[in-house]
Design a protein around this motif. Sequence first.
Motif, PDB file in Angstrom:
ATOM      1  N   LEU A 137       6.641  -0.662   1.566  1.00 37.46           N
ATOM      2  CA  LEU A 137       6.619  -2.222   1.478  1.00 37.46           C
ATOM      3  C   LEU A 137       6.383  -2.545   0.044  1.00 37.46           C
ATOM      4  O   LEU A 137       7.039  -3.400  -0.650  1.00 37.46           O
ATOM      5  CB  LEU A 137       5.640  -2.906   2.214  1.00 37.46           C
ATOM      6  CG  LEU A 137       5.937  -2.830   3.746  1.00 37.46           C
ATOM      7  CD1 LEU A 137       4.706  -3.464   4.422  1.00 37.46           C
ATOM      8  CD2 LEU A 137       6.850  -3.936   4.032  1.00 37.46           C
ATOM      9  N   GLN A 138       5.440  -1.714  -0.855  1.00 33.46           N
ATOM     10  CA  GLN A 138       5.389  -1.907  -2.462  1.00 33.46           C
ATOM     11  C   GLN A 138       6.364  -1.203  -3.323  1.00 33.46           C
ATOM     12  O   GLN A 138       6.549  -0.945  -4.546  1.00 33.46           O
ATOM     13  CB  GLN A 138       4.165  -1.348  -2.899  1.00 33.46           C
ATOM     14  CG  GLN A 138       2.925  -2.093  -2.057  1.00 33.46           C
ATOM     15  CD  GLN A 138       1.545  -1.255  -2.359  1.00 33.46           C
ATOM     16  OE1 GLN A 138       1.642   0.034  -2.924  1.00 33.46           O
ATOM     17  NE2 GLN A 138       0.589  -1.809  -1.880  1.00 33.46           N
ATOM     18  N   LYS A 190       3.843  -4.951   9.366  1.00 31.82           N
ATOM     19  CA  LYS A 190       3.583  -3.404   9.750  1.00 31.82           C
ATOM     20  C   LYS A 190       4.382  -2.930  10.988  1.00 31.82           C
ATOM     21  O   LYS A 190       5.095  -1.823  10.910  1.00 31.82           O
ATOM     22  CB  LYS A 190       2.261  -2.943   9.913  1.00 31.82           C
ATOM     23  CG  LYS A 190       1.536  -1.643   9.916  1.00 31.82           C
ATOM     24  CD  LYS A 190       1.285  -1.205  11.124  1.00 31.82           C
ATOM     25  CE  LYS A 190       1.034   0.331  11.401  1.00 31.82           C
ATOM     26  NZ  LYS A 190       0.748   0.922  12.527  1.00 31.82           N
ATOM     27  N   GLU A 203       0.134   4.484   8.212  1.00 31.08           N
ATOM     28  CA  GLU A 203      -0.183   3.229   7.478  1.00 31.08           C
ATOM     29  C   GLU A 203      -0.081   3.144   5.895  1.00 31.08           C
ATOM     30  O   GLU A 203       0.341   2.394   5.473  1.00 31.08           O
ATOM     31  CB  GLU A 203      -1.862   2.629   7.903  1.00 31.08           C
ATOM     32  CG  GLU A 203      -1.635   2.295   9.626  1.00 31.08           C
ATOM     33  CD  GLU A 203      -3.164   1.934  10.058  1.00 31.08           C
ATOM     34  OE1 GLU A 203      -3.802   1.585   9.125  1.00 31.08           O
ATOM     35  OE2 GLU A 203      -3.267   1.827  11.124  1.00 31.08           O
ATOM     36  N   ILE A 204      -0.555   4.537   5.594  1.00 27.97           N
ATOM     37  CA  ILE A 204      -0.362   4.378   4.016  1.00 27.97           C
ATOM     38  C   ILE A 204       1.207   4.582   3.618  1.00 27.97           C
ATOM     39  O   ILE A 204       1.781   3.972   2.499  1.00 27.97           O
ATOM     40  CB  ILE A 204      -0.923   5.724   3.504  1.00 27.97           C
ATOM     41  CG1 ILE A 204      -2.465   5.710   3.802  1.00 27.97           C
ATOM     42  CG2 ILE A 204      -0.716   5.965   2.011  1.00 27.97           C
ATOM     43  CD1 ILE A 204      -3.498   4.800   2.919  1.00 27.97           C
ATOM     44  N   ARG A 255      -6.118   9.170   4.701  1.00 26.43           N
ATOM     45  CA  ARG A 255      -5.790   8.323   3.987  1.00 26.43           C
ATOM     46  C   ARG A 255      -5.786   8.759   2.360  1.00 26.43           C
ATOM     47  O   ARG A 255      -4.918   8.429   1.579  1.00 26.43           O
ATOM     48  CB  ARG A 255      -6.715   7.001   4.123  1.00 26.43           C
ATOM     49  CG  ARG A 255      -5.885   6.227   5.071  1.00 26.43           C
ATOM     50  CD  ARG A 255      -6.996   5.084   5.615  1.00 26.43           C
ATOM     51  NE  ARG A 255      -6.803   4.640   6.937  1.00 26.43           N
ATOM     52  CZ  ARG A 255      -6.080   3.724   7.424  1.00 26.43           C
ATOM     53  NH1 ARG A 255      -5.126   2.952   6.557  1.00 26.43           N
ATOM     54  NH2 ARG A 255      -5.725   3.581   8.625  1.00 26.43           N
ATOM     55  N   GLU A 279       2.655   0.992   3.745  1.00 22.96           N
ATOM     56  CA  GLU A 279       2.408   0.208   2.629  1.00 22.96           C
ATOM     57  C   GLU A 279       3.143   0.529   1.601  1.00 22.96           C
ATOM     58  O   GLU A 279       3.706  -0.253   0.560  1.00 22.96           O
ATOM     59  CB  GLU A 279       0.756   0.465   2.640  1.00 22.96           C
ATOM     60  CG  GLU A 279      -0.020  -0.651   1.637  1.00 22.96           C
ATOM     61  CD  GLU A 279       0.154  -2.098   2.040  1.00 22.96           C
ATOM     62  OE1 GLU A 279       0.406  -2.244   3.304  1.00 22.96           O
ATOM     63  OE2 GLU A 279       0.386  -3.002   1.308  1.00 22.96           O
ATOM     64  N   ALA A 280       3.152   1.971   1.157  1.00 24.14           N
ATOM     65  CA  ALA A 280       4.139   2.480  -0.058  1.00 24.14           C
ATOM     66  C   ALA A 280       5.276   1.999   0.024  1.00 24.14           C
ATOM     67  O   ALA A 280       5.872   1.606  -0.961  1.00 24.14           O
ATOM     68  CB  ALA A 280       3.489   3.842   0.018  1.00 24.14           C
TER      69      ALA A 280
END
Length: 413
Positions: free
Chosen positions: A364-365, A234, A357-358, A403, A361-362
């Motif tokens: 990274l995916q 992160k 943070e969201i 979030r 994550e998105a």
Amino acid sequence: MLKSSWKAPVYISSLPAVALRGFFPRRLVILGSTGSIGCSALAVLEGLEPELACQFPVLALAAGRNIELLARQANLHRPEFLAVQEESLIAPLRGLLAEGYRPEIFAGQSGYAALAGLEQAEMVLSAQVGAAGLRATLAAARAGKIVALANKESLVLAGGLIRSICAESGAVILPVDSEHNALFQLLMERMWPEPVKLLITASGGPFRGFSRKDLLKVTPEAALKHPNWNMGAKISIDSATLMNKGLEVIEAQQLYGLPPDQIEVTVHRQSLVHSLICFSDGSQLAQLGTPDMRMPIAHAMAWPRRMPSGVPALSLNDAQDLSFELPDLENFPCLGYACEAMRLGGGLPIILNAANEIAVEAFLQKRIGFMGIPELILAAMNEVASPPSCMEEDILELDKKTRSWCLDRLAKM
Ligand SMILES: NC(=O)c1ccc[n+]([C@@H]2O[C@H](COP(=O)([O-])OP(=O)(O)OC[C@H]3O[C@@H](n4cnc5c(N)ncnc54)[C@H](OP(=O)(O)O)[C@@H]3O)[C@@H](O)[C@H]2O)c1
């Protein structure tokens, strides 16, 4: 006579008392022991001579889900208490512990908070990642601990609340983030003449100099490769977008109490100067060192003393040129958004952090591209209502609301 406009933040007034109490041996609770910072902290302890190591007994370790690594750390350091993210991980963790070793094991947010508040603990290293670290940081502050703080998100979300808790409980915050630790070393270990500016250095991340067109093509794999620091996923992405520097600007404001326009960022590619303070007479002081987190961790652990960190001293003769330049806010707008959130205050830092943070994550995916990160953050800052509040429940509620707003928006894309 010059009048000082700088008021040392309230929790700092407890520092001399803490220094006098000495607190050695210093029993440690390490939250996030399986992460990059947690592992570096244990590496510092493992590198100490036995007579010094025994001054820092490990009382408790907390991981998220990596029970294999937690078990290895626990079998070596034999803490009395452990914690993991979920109840279901307790039994498999027990199965990995050495024969005859039966620590008490906690789970979940309440478990982390219980470790942070353990009566026997003197120091809590808060090194979980993201907003998930907030409750334990608050618990450590409420219990009056010395909090070695790596989890910058705690201060971004709840700086005001943490300061008021520390003022009441006598807890102190010793910053572990290398830039803030540098500022701490520069500001707190002398007579505190008023600084006129804090200058935080940034490496510029792996994409310094990239155009917008180049940035549209970057992959998570490339973004995870930081040129100077070895960090968790992160914070590596945050460094690539410059959001890490944005969070650090807010962190510095919460820690050191200077107005937003007196905190600046300079891009310094070599990461050898960790931060600077500037005084009214034009003089500037800098803290330098090899870029290795074991150094600020060892500083916070031993403060007000010093101890070996395992990091060799920087040889300036071997250092290349030291360069400094303004950050590129056009292609890396996250830093600007964070500065805006700091200036406007209210709930904006909470929205900024949750949306980030969201978005990370998105990314990274591979659900969004690199420039999708600032886009989502800006949209959330514009759309989610941000009532100002310093109450823990309100902070957590706004974090949750942001979030879910971001997840809805991503689902519609
Ligand atoms: N790394 C650095 O050089 C650096 C420098 C300055 C500041 N920081 C700050 O220090 C903090 C930690 O960074 P890091 O790089 O060490 O992160 P990291 O390597 O990703 O490690 C994060 C730690 O938190 C745990 N964790 C993750 N999600 C969790 C959750 N929902 N609940 C409880 N625990 C959870 C992880 O456990 P498992 O792995 O067991 O799941 C791990 O122990 C961050 O706030 C970061 O901004 C880091």
